[in-house]
Write a protein that holds these residues in place. Structure first.
Motif, PDB file in Angstrom:
ATOM      1  N   VAL A 158       0.839  -1.203   0.000  1.00 29.98           N
ATOM      2  CA  VAL A 158       0.000   0.000   0.000  1.00 29.98           C
ATOM      3  C   VAL A 158       0.874   1.254   0.000  1.00 29.98           C
ATOM      4  N   THR A 159       1.944   1.228   0.764  1.00 39.06           N
ATOM      5  CA  THR A 159       2.860   2.380   0.788  1.00 39.06           C
ATOM      6  C   THR A 159       3.454   2.627  -0.591  1.00 39.06           C
ATOM      7  N   ASN A 160       3.808   1.567  -1.303  1.00 41.28           N
ATOM      8  CA  ASN A 160       4.333   1.735  -2.657  1.00 41.28           C
ATOM      9  C   ASN A 160       3.311   2.392  -3.571  1.00 41.28           C
ATOM     10  N   GLU A 161       2.046   2.024  -3.386  1.00 43.54           N
ATOM     11  CA  GLU A 161       0.999   2.636  -4.199  1.00 43.54           C
ATOM     12  C   GLU A 161       0.790   4.100  -3.824  1.00 43.54           C
ATOM     13  N   LEU A 162       0.915   4.409  -2.543  1.00 42.74           N
ATOM     14  CA  LEU A 162       0.808   5.798  -2.104  1.00 42.74           C
ATOM     15  C   LEU A 162       1.960   6.633  -2.648  1.00 42.74           C
ATOM     16  N   ARG A 163       3.116   6.008  -2.818  1.00 36.71           N
ATOM     17  CA  ARG A 163       4.274   6.733  -3.332  1.00 36.71           C
ATOM     18  C   ARG A 163       4.238   6.892  -4.850  1.00 36.71           C
ATOM     19  N   THR A 164       3.389   6.140  -5.513  1.00 38.13           N
ATOM     20  CA  THR A 164       3.277   6.262  -6.963  1.00 38.13           C
ATOM     21  C   THR A 164       1.937   6.915  -7.326  1.00 38.13           C
ATOM     22  N   ARG A 165       0.870   6.152  -7.244  1.00 33.75           N
ATOM     23  CA  ARG A 165      -0.443   6.709  -7.597  1.00 33.75           C
ATOM     24  C   ARG A 165      -0.849   7.833  -6.656  1.00 33.75           C
ATOM     25  N   GLY A 166      -0.560   7.676  -5.360  1.00 34.94           N
ATOM     26  CA  GLY A 166      -0.895   8.733  -4.418  1.00 34.94           C
ATOM     27  C   GLY A 166      -0.139  10.019  -4.708  1.00 34.94           C
ATOM     28  N   THR A 167       1.135   9.894  -5.062  1.00 29.72           N
ATOM     29  CA  THR A 167       1.930  11.074  -5.424  1.00 29.72           C
ATOM     30  C   THR A 167       1.366  11.740  -6.668  1.00 29.72           C
ATOM     31  N   ASP A 168       0.994  10.944  -7.673  1.00 32.82           N
ATOM     32  CA  ASP A 168       0.393  11.509  -8.877  1.00 32.82           C
ATOM     33  C   ASP A 168      -0.881  12.276  -8.550  1.00 32.82           C
ATOM     34  N   ASN A 169      -1.691  11.720  -7.655  1.00 33.35           N
ATOM     35  CA  ASN A 169      -2.936  12.392  -7.274  1.00 33.35           C
ATOM     36  C   ASN A 169      -2.658  13.737  -6.613  1.00 33.35           C
ATOM     37  N   LEU A 170      -1.696  13.762  -5.715  1.00 29.79           N
ATOM     38  CA  LEU A 170      -1.360  15.016  -5.035  1.00 29.79           C
ATOM     39  C   LEU A 170      -0.782  16.043  -6.001  1.00 29.79           C
ATOM     40  N   LEU A 171       0.068  15.606  -6.898  1.00 28.47           N
ATOM     41  CA  LEU A 171       0.648  16.541  -7.857  1.00 28.47           C
ATOM     42  C   LEU A 171      -0.420  17.117  -8.784  1.00 28.47           C
ATOM     43  N   ALA A 172      -1.350  16.273  -9.192  1.00 30.45           N
ATOM     44  CA  ALA A 172      -2.445  16.772 -10.029  1.00 30.45           C
ATOM     45  C   ALA A 172      -3.297  17.775  -9.264  1.00 30.45           C
ATOM     46  N   ALA A 173      -3.577  17.474  -8.008  1.00 36.54           N
ATOM     47  CA  ALA A 173      -4.373  18.379  -7.185  1.00 36.54           C
ATOM     48  C   ALA A 173      -3.633  19.683  -6.927  1.00 36.54           C
ATOM     49  N   ALA A 174      -2.336  19.589  -6.678  1.00 39.04           N
ATOM     50  CA  ALA A 174      -1.534  20.787  -6.423  1.00 39.04           C
ATOM     51  C   ALA A 174      -1.506  21.694  -7.646  1.00 39.04           C
ATOM     52  N   ALA A 175      -1.356  21.094  -8.820  1.00 38.91           N
ATOM     53  CA  ALA A 175      -1.330  21.891 -10.048  1.00 38.91           C
ATOM     54  C   ALA A 175      -2.656  22.603 -10.260  1.00 38.91           C
ATOM     55  N   ARG A 176      -3.750  21.902 -10.009  1.00 41.24           N
ATOM     56  CA  ARG A 176      -5.071  22.495 -10.208  1.00 41.24           C
ATOM     57  C   ARG A 176      -5.341  23.618  -9.199  1.00 41.24           C
ATOM     58  N   ALA A 177      -4.824  23.454  -7.973  1.00 41.55           N
ATOM     59  CA  ALA A 177      -5.074  24.439  -6.920  1.00 41.55           C
ATOM     60  C   ALA A 177      -4.061  25.581  -6.926  1.00 41.55           C
ATOM     61  N   GLY A 178      -3.022  25.467  -7.747  1.00 46.93           N
ATOM     62  CA  GLY A 178      -1.998  26.506  -7.775  1.00 46.93           C
ATOM     63  C   GLY A 178      -1.071  26.473  -6.579  1.00 46.93           C
ATOM     64  N   THR A 179      -0.892  25.301  -6.004  1.00 44.10           N
ATOM     65  CA  THR A 179      -0.025  25.149  -4.845  1.00 44.10           C
ATOM     66  C   THR A 179       1.429  25.440  -5.232  1.00 44.10           C
ATOM     67  N   ARG A 180       2.095  26.240  -4.407  1.00 43.17           N
ATOM     68  CA  ARG A 180       3.460  26.660  -4.716  1.00 43.17           C
ATOM     69  C   ARG A 180       4.464  25.533  -4.543  1.00 43.17           C
ATOM     70  N   ARG A 181       4.407  24.823  -3.415  1.00 44.29           N
ATOM     71  CA  ARG A 181       5.461  23.874  -3.066  1.00 44.29           C
ATOM     72  C   ARG A 181       4.866  22.556  -2.602  1.00 44.29           C
ATOM     73  N   VAL A 182       5.438  21.455  -3.079  1.00 48.62           N
ATOM     74  CA  VAL A 182       5.074  20.119  -2.622  1.00 48.62           C
ATOM     75  C   VAL A 182       6.332  19.470  -2.051  1.00 48.62           C
ATOM     76  N   ILE A 183       6.223  19.009  -0.790  1.00 50.56           N
ATOM     77  CA  ILE A 183       7.323  18.338  -0.102  1.00 50.56           C
ATOM     78  C   ILE A 183       6.909  16.884   0.116  1.00 50.56           C
ATOM     79  N   ALA A 184       7.722  15.957  -0.333  1.00 50.04           N
ATOM     80  CA  ALA A 184       7.346  14.542  -0.273  1.00 50.04           C
ATOM     81  C   ALA A 184       8.393  13.721   0.451  1.00 50.04           C
ATOM     82  N   GLN A 185       7.917  12.700   1.144  1.00 49.94           N
ATOM     83  CA  GLN A 185       8.788  11.786   1.878  1.00 49.94           C
ATOM     84  C   GLN A 185       9.438  10.763   0.951  1.00 49.94           C
TER      85      GLN A 185
END
Length: 270
Positions: free
Chosen positions: A53-80
Motif C-alpha cells: 500500500v505504501t508503494n501505491e501511495l508513493r506512486t499513484r498517491g503522489t500523482d494524485n497530489l501533484l495533479a491536485a496541487a497543479a489544479r489548486a496553484g499550490t506553490r510547493r510540494v514536499i514529499a517523503q
C-alpha cells in the motif's frame, strides 16, 4: 497530507477525486506528503508485500497530489522518500543526492525501490517547487518502539558481521527539517540524516545496552537469510550511509541529535 498552518486534512490518498476536491477546498500554498501505511509491520522478509500500500501511495498517491496541487496553484510540494538501509551493491563513501541508487536486485524487494525512485524523480519535475526529503532510519518515541521490544527479547541479531552502515534521524529532527523545507531550499532531493552513519555491529549493541537488554546474538549471513530473509541480511551487511551536507546548507538546518548515541539515550531514558 496537510496544509501548513492549518488542521490536518485526512483522506484516502488513492482516491484521486477526493484528493483533488480536498486540496481545491483548502487551496494550500504548501503540501507536505507523508503518506505511508506501515503501522503494525514487524517483518521485512517480503518487503514488497509489507510495503504494497505504501508503494501505491508513493506512486499513484503522489500523482494524485501533484495533479491536485497543479489544479489548486499550490506553490510547493514536499514529499517523503528514503535514506535508510538498503541492499547496496558495494561499500563506499557516503551517498550524496547525486549518487545513483546502485542497489543490488532482490526478488522480494523490487517494487519498493522503484516506488522510492518514482517519488525522487516525479516530485521535483511535477510541482512548481518540488522537494523530496530522503529520511534516514527513524527512531524516537512512537517511531520504532517495536525494535526495543524485539531487542529485549534478543530477536534482533547482528547478521553477517554487521558491516552494513545505517544513517539515522530522530523524529523531531526529521520534523524540524521538514518545517525548514517549507520556506527554504531549491527544488530537488535532500538527505535528512544525522552526522554519524555507523555499522550495525556498532549501533545495535549500543542500543541494546542503553535499553537494558542483553547483547544481541551474532549469526552468520546464511542463517540470517533463513531467519529474516535476504533484504534484512542486505541491510545488515551491505548498506551504505548518507551525507546530510546539502540539507544543512540549503535549509539552514542541523539535527539536534547529531549522533544516534545521544539520540538513543534521549529516546529511551528521557
Amino acid at each position: 497530507m496537510r496544509e501548513v498552518g492549518a488542521e490536518p486534512v485526512v483522506l484516502d490518498g488513492l482516491d484521486r477525486e477526493a484528493v483533488i476536491a480536498a486540496v481545491g477546498a483548502a487551496a494550500p500554498e504548501v503540501i507536505v506528503h507523508e503518506m505511508t501505511a506501515l503501522a503494525g509491520m514487524r517483518s521485512l522478509r517480503n518487503p514488497d508485500k509489507g510495503f504494497a500500500v505504501t508503494n501505491e501511495l508513493r506512486t499513484r498517491g503522489t500523482d494524485n497530489l501533484l495533479a491536485a496541487a497543479a489544479r489548486a496553484g499550490t506553490r510547493r510540494v514536499i514529499a517523503q522518500s528514503y535514506a535508510g538501509p538498503g541492499p547496496d551493491k558495494r561499500s563506499g563513501p557516503l551517498k550524496t543526492e547525486a549518487n545513483p541508487p546502485d542497489l543490488r536486485p532482490i526478488r522480494s524487494a523490487v517494487e519498493g525501490p522503484a516506488a522510492i525512485a518514482y517519488v525522487d524523480k516525479t516530485v521535483p519535475l511535477g510541482a512548481a517547487e518540488g522537494i523530496v526529503l530522503r529520511y534516514g532510519a527513524f527512531y524516537g518515541p512512537g517511531a520504532s518502539d517495536f525494535l526495543l521490544d524485539m531487542l529485549r527479547k534478543r530477536q534482533v541479531p547482528v547478521i553477517g558481521g554487521g558491516t552494513g552502515v545505517w544513517s539515522f534521524i530522530e523524529i523531531t529532527d526529521a520534523a524540524a527539517a521538514t518545517l525548514a523545507a517549507v520556506d527554504r531550499g531549491e527544488p530537488g532531493v535532500y538527505n535528512v540524516v544525522d552526522d554519524d552513519p555507523a555499522p550495525v555491529a556498532e549501533w545495535l549493541p549500543y542500543l541494546a545496552k542503553v535499553a537494558g537488554a542483553k547483547p544481541p546474538l551474532r549469526v552468520p549471513a546464511w542463517l540470517g537469510r533463513l531467519l529474516a530473509g535476504e533484504f534484512v541480511v542486505a541491510q545488515m551487511t551491505t548498506s551504505r550511509g548518507y551525507s546530510n551536507e546539502k540539507a544543512r546548507k540549503e535549509f539552514g538546518w542541523e539535527p539536534r541529535y547529531t549522533s544516534w548515541r545521544e539520540g538513543f539515550h534521549a529516546w529511551i531514558r528521557g
